[in-house]
Write a protein that holds these residues in place. Structure first.
Motif, PDB file in Angstrom:
ATOM      1  N   LEU A 214       0.846  -1.196   0.000  1.00 37.21           N
ATOM      2  CA  LEU A 214       0.000   0.000   0.000  1.00 37.21           C
ATOM      3  C   LEU A 214       0.880   1.244   0.000  1.00 37.21           C
ATOM      4  N   MET A 215       0.621   2.129  -0.927  1.00 39.45           N
ATOM      5  CA  MET A 215       1.352   3.390  -1.019  1.00 39.45           C
ATOM      6  C   MET A 215       0.428   4.524  -0.569  1.00 39.45           C
ATOM      7  N   LEU A 216       0.719   5.070   0.585  1.00 37.74           N
ATOM      8  CA  LEU A 216      -0.108   6.130   1.174  1.00 37.74           C
ATOM      9  C   LEU A 216       0.479   7.478   0.783  1.00 37.74           C
ATOM     10  N   TYR A 217      -0.353   8.385   0.276  1.00 38.02           N
ATOM     11  CA  TYR A 217       0.138   9.687  -0.161  1.00 38.02           C
ATOM     12  C   TYR A 217      -0.972  10.717  -0.010  1.00 38.02           C
ATOM     13  N   TRP A 218      -0.573  11.998  -0.008  1.00 36.11           N
ATOM     14  CA  TRP A 218      -1.534  13.089   0.030  1.00 36.11           C
ATOM     15  C   TRP A 218      -2.158  13.249  -1.360  1.00 36.11           C
ATOM     16  N   LYS A 219      -3.473  13.254  -1.404  1.00 43.19           N
ATOM     17  CA  LYS A 219      -4.188  13.238  -2.684  1.00 43.19           C
ATOM     18  C   LYS A 219      -3.868  14.466  -3.527  1.00 43.19           C
ATOM     19  N   HIS A 220      -3.871  15.638  -2.919  1.00 41.08           N
ATOM     20  CA  HIS A 220      -3.660  16.892  -3.662  1.00 41.08           C
ATOM     21  C   HIS A 220      -2.406  17.624  -3.176  1.00 41.08           C
ATOM     22  N   GLY A 221      -1.415  16.901  -2.718  1.00 37.49           N
ATOM     23  CA  GLY A 221      -0.188  17.529  -2.250  1.00 37.49           C
ATOM     24  C   GLY A 221      -0.419  18.355  -1.001  1.00 37.49           C
ATOM     25  N   ASN A 222       0.157  19.557  -0.953  1.00 36.30           N
ATOM     26  CA  ASN A 222       0.012  20.424   0.214  1.00 36.30           C
ATOM     27  C   ASN A 222      -1.411  20.941   0.395  1.00 36.30           C
ATOM     28  N   GLU A 223      -2.200  20.915  -0.665  1.00 35.57           N
ATOM     29  CA  GLU A 223      -3.581  21.370  -0.585  1.00 35.57           C
ATOM     30  C   GLU A 223      -4.527  20.279  -0.082  1.00 35.57           C
ATOM     31  N   SER A 224      -3.979  19.132   0.253  1.00 42.46           N
ATOM     32  CA  SER A 224      -4.827  18.050   0.768  1.00 42.46           C
ATOM     33  C   SER A 224      -5.298  18.309   2.183  1.00 42.46           C
ATOM     34  N   LEU A 225      -4.667  19.255   2.866  1.00 38.89           N
ATOM     35  CA  LEU A 225      -5.044  19.579   4.241  1.00 38.89           C
ATOM     36  C   LEU A 225      -5.724  20.931   4.264  1.00 38.89           C
ATOM     37  N   SER A 226      -6.972  20.953   4.683  1.00 37.37           N
ATOM     38  CA  SER A 226      -7.743  22.196   4.775  1.00 37.37           C
ATOM     39  C   SER A 226      -8.309  22.327   6.185  1.00 37.37           C
ATOM     40  N   THR A 227      -8.558  23.558   6.597  1.00 40.43           N
ATOM     41  CA  THR A 227      -9.053  23.823   7.944  1.00 40.43           C
ATOM     42  C   THR A 227     -10.235  24.773   7.888  1.00 40.43           C
ATOM     43  N   ASP A 228     -11.008  24.727   8.940  1.00 36.94           N
ATOM     44  CA  ASP A 228     -12.113  25.666   9.087  1.00 36.94           C
ATOM     45  C   ASP A 228     -11.562  27.035   9.463  1.00 36.94           C
ATOM     46  N   GLU A 229     -12.118  28.082   8.879  1.00 39.58           N
ATOM     47  CA  GLU A 229     -11.627  29.436   9.147  1.00 39.58           C
ATOM     48  C   GLU A 229     -11.886  29.888  10.577  1.00 39.58           C
ATOM     49  N   HIS A 230     -12.833  29.264  11.246  1.00 34.47           N
ATOM     50  CA  HIS A 230     -13.240  29.733  12.572  1.00 34.47           C
ATOM     51  C   HIS A 230     -12.609  28.909  13.694  1.00 34.47           C
ATOM     52  N   ILE A 231     -11.562  28.159  13.412  1.00 35.58           N
ATOM     53  CA  ILE A 231     -10.898  27.400  14.465  1.00 35.58           C
ATOM     54  C   ILE A 231     -10.173  28.369  15.399  1.00 35.58           C
ATOM     55  N   SER A 232     -10.440  28.265  16.689  1.00 43.94           N
ATOM     56  CA  SER A 232      -9.792  29.124  17.682  1.00 43.94           C
ATOM     57  C   SER A 232      -9.694  28.374  18.997  1.00 43.94           C
ATOM     58  N   LEU A 233      -8.701  28.752  19.781  1.00 39.07           N
ATOM     59  CA  LEU A 233      -8.479  28.159  21.087  1.00 39.07           C
ATOM     60  C   LEU A 233      -8.344  29.266  22.114  1.00 39.07           C
ATOM     61  N   SER A 234      -8.679  28.959  23.360  1.00 44.18           N
ATOM     62  CA  SER A 234      -8.673  29.973  24.410  1.00 44.18           C
ATOM     63  C   SER A 234      -7.262  30.407  24.787  1.00 44.18           C
ATOM     64  N   GLN A 235      -6.298  29.476  24.786  1.00 40.98           N
ATOM     65  CA  GLN A 235      -4.956  29.802  25.238  1.00 40.98           C
ATOM     66  C   GLN A 235      -3.926  29.837  24.118  1.00 40.98           C
ATOM     67  N   PHE A 236      -4.321  29.427  22.904  1.00 43.74           N
ATOM     68  CA  PHE A 236      -3.343  29.327  21.827  1.00 43.74           C
ATOM     69  C   PHE A 236      -3.827  30.051  20.583  1.00 43.74           C
ATOM     70  N   PHE A 237      -2.844  30.486  19.828  1.00 46.19           N
ATOM     71  CA  PHE A 237      -3.076  31.019  18.499  1.00 46.19           C
ATOM     72  C   PHE A 237      -2.460  30.053  17.499  1.00 46.19           C
ATOM     73  N   ILE A 238      -3.268  29.568  16.550  1.00 45.45           N
ATOM     74  CA  ILE A 238      -2.805  28.588  15.575  1.00 45.45           C
ATOM     75  C   ILE A 238      -2.022  29.320  14.494  1.00 45.45           C
ATOM     76  N   GLU A 239      -0.728  29.089  14.453  1.00 38.60           N
ATOM     77  CA  GLU A 239       0.121  29.809  13.512  1.00 38.60           C
ATOM     78  C   GLU A 239       0.054  29.213  12.109  1.00 38.60           C
ATOM     79  N   GLU A 240       0.090  27.876  11.985  1.00 38.19           N
ATOM     80  CA  GLU A 240       0.104  27.280  10.653  1.00 38.19           C
ATOM     81  C   GLU A 240      -0.323  25.819  10.707  1.00 38.19           C
ATOM     82  N   PHE A 241      -0.840  25.351   9.575  1.00 34.87           N
ATOM     83  CA  PHE A 241      -1.123  23.940   9.336  1.00 34.87           C
ATOM     84  C   PHE A 241      -0.312  23.526   8.117  1.00 34.87           C
TER      85      PHE A 241
END
Length: 471
Positions: A214-241
């Motif tokens: 089995l060859m596991l790979y990202w389907k669309h390269g770096n664009e295979s990972l997407s996030t919700d725009e409204h993700i937030s945490l009380s004590q942290f700021f998400i710098e990058e995914f």
């Protein structure tokens, strides 16, 4: 005779008519029976036709029959024995639910999508349309066995039904989507806490199939990972995914493809400034107040020093309770313990001042050799001033303010009368009340004087170095 012949003819003709009548009746019976049979067959056909038209009573064709699931062995992967099957991965992060410093883990909810091709699931379609199924078909076909490395617990959401989707295309391409919540380990470094940035990753890997199967790979390269725009945490700021891939080696089974979901978290410091840094600053500055209190005010200075020490201990305990028991020093520990040291030194400073003052007063008492009566009067005045008894309270004060009968009157032998002594006492009290500030300044020990400058200066320099180093 004629009558007999008629009777004979009637006897011969009657059976014949009965026979003809019976024959006609029988012929009529056979003439109508086929028609009735035809009517029954016609009605039966109409009933069958009616049943076929009623779709609610017809059992639809099974998806298993359309996909020919029973004709294949789905216990084996597609292309078994040949080249490894490519499995593409696409992830959409819905939320990061929590970050725990004590447990050193994080909880994330995400949509995990798998893409692969299985020609055994291909089916004829004139319009080239895909078929979508829920989780009930998953157990009957082959799907990739992806798991989360270093995960502590995970589950597939099942409200209102199990959140699983399977989409099959006519050419055998398959999309398999899941909605999962997973808690995984995050190896955190708290040496700069709470001015730290933590790098965590969620790792995906096939459990049974190594890179030869089995060859596991990202389907669309770096664009295979997407996030919700409204993700937030009380004590942290998400710098990058970011998405990355690599290989993992196991001594008993070989090399495996591994995918990484990387994200960086920078901690918000404002909460810790309010809860830890600012209170410790106030306690340190409060301990400096004792340098401005008269050195004879033992209860005031001791109680102030002990209060600040206990408060700093409470702050340190509260911060330690919310942190893992690590064996190295954190940035907040440096600040709190240095602040605690300043508070503790202020208490030690007064202990030194009080001891040196006592030694100095005893030496001056022996050197002056004061009379017992005058000594008692001065001790009473000291108690009236600050509520404490001292061996002598006027060693450093201008004694002319509290002058007693002069030597001139003594040499002349003029003993002061009682009204004169009372007037002198009243004068001393009034002069003491009007010159409290001057007396305090003049009665300070040299250590107090230097501490008023040294302690704040050193603490300010420490703050410059601390915040410059960690920010």
């Amino acid at each position: 005779m004629i009558l007999a012949i008629k009777l004979l003819l009637l006897t011969c003709i009657w059976p014949t008519s009965l026979l003809i009548s019976h024959s006609d009746h029988h012929h009529h019976y056979h003439h109508h029976h086929p028609q009735r049979s035809f009517m029954k067959r016609h009605n039966s056909k109409r009933e069958i036709k009616t049943r076929k038209i009623d779709s609610t009573k017809v059992r639809p064709m099974k998806s298993e029959q359309l996909l020919r699931i029973e004709d294949h062995d789905f216990a084996m992967r597609p292309g078994f024995g040949g080249s490894p099957i490519p499995v593409g991965i696409d992830v959409q992060v819905e939320s990061i639910d929590s970050i725990s410093e004590v447990d050193m883990d994080f909880t994330m909810t995400l949509y995990l999508r798998h893409y692969w091709k299985d020609e055994r699931l291909s089916f004829p379609s004139t319009r080239n349309r895909s078929m979508t199924f829920d989780g009930r078909l998953i157990k009957k076909i082959w799907v990739p066995d992806i798991f989360f490395v270093h995960s502590k617990r995970s589950f597939i959401h099942d409200t209102t039904m199990e959140n699983v989707m399977l989409r099959v295309y006519p050419d055998g391409n398959v999309l398999f989507s899941l909605r999962i919540t997973v808690s995984a380990m995050c190896f955190m470094d708290f040496s700069r806490f709470p001015l730290d940035t933590q790098n965590c990753s969620l790792e995906l890997e096939s459990y049974a199939y190594n890179e030869e199967d089995l060859m596991l790979y990202w389907k669309h390269g770096n664009e295979s990972l997407s996030t919700d725009e409204h993700i937030s945490l009380s004590q942290f700021f998400i710098e990058e995914f970011s998405a990355s891939s690599g290989l993992a080696f196991y001594s008993s089974t070989g090399w495996y493809n591994r995918l990484f979901i990387n994200f960086a978290l920078r901690r918000h410091i404002f909460f810790f400034v309010l809860q830890s840094y600012f209170p410790s600053m106030l306690m340190v500055m409060l301990s400096w107040v004792s340098f401005w209190i008269d050195r004879r005010a033992v209860p005031a200075r001791v109680s102030l020093g002990i209060t600040t020490v206990l408060t700093m201990s409470t702050i340190i305990t509260g911060v330690s309770a919310s942190m893992p028991q690590v064996s190295y020093i954190k940035a907040v520990d440096v600040y709190l313990w240095i602040s605690f040291l300043f508070v503790f030194l202020s208490v030690i400073e007064y202990a030194a001042v009080n001891y040196l003052t006592t030694v100095e007063e005893r030496k001056q008492l022996k050197r002056r050799g004061k009379a017992a009566g005058l000594y008692n009067i001065d001790a009473v005045q000291a108690m009236a001033f600050d509520g404490c008894y001292h061996d002598t309270d006027t060693t450093d004060i201008d004694l002319t303010t509290f002058s007693v009968p002069s030597e001139e009157s003594s040499t002349r032998g003029q003993a002061p009368s009682t009204p004169t002594l009372d007037a002198a006492r009243i004068k001393r009290k009034r002069s003491l009340k009007g010159n409290v500030g001057r007396i305090i300044l003049q009665n300070n020990h040299a250590i107090d004087t230097y501490s008023r400058v040294i302690f704040p200066t050193v603490y300010i320099v420490f703050n410059f170095f601390y915040w410059g180093l960690y920010i």
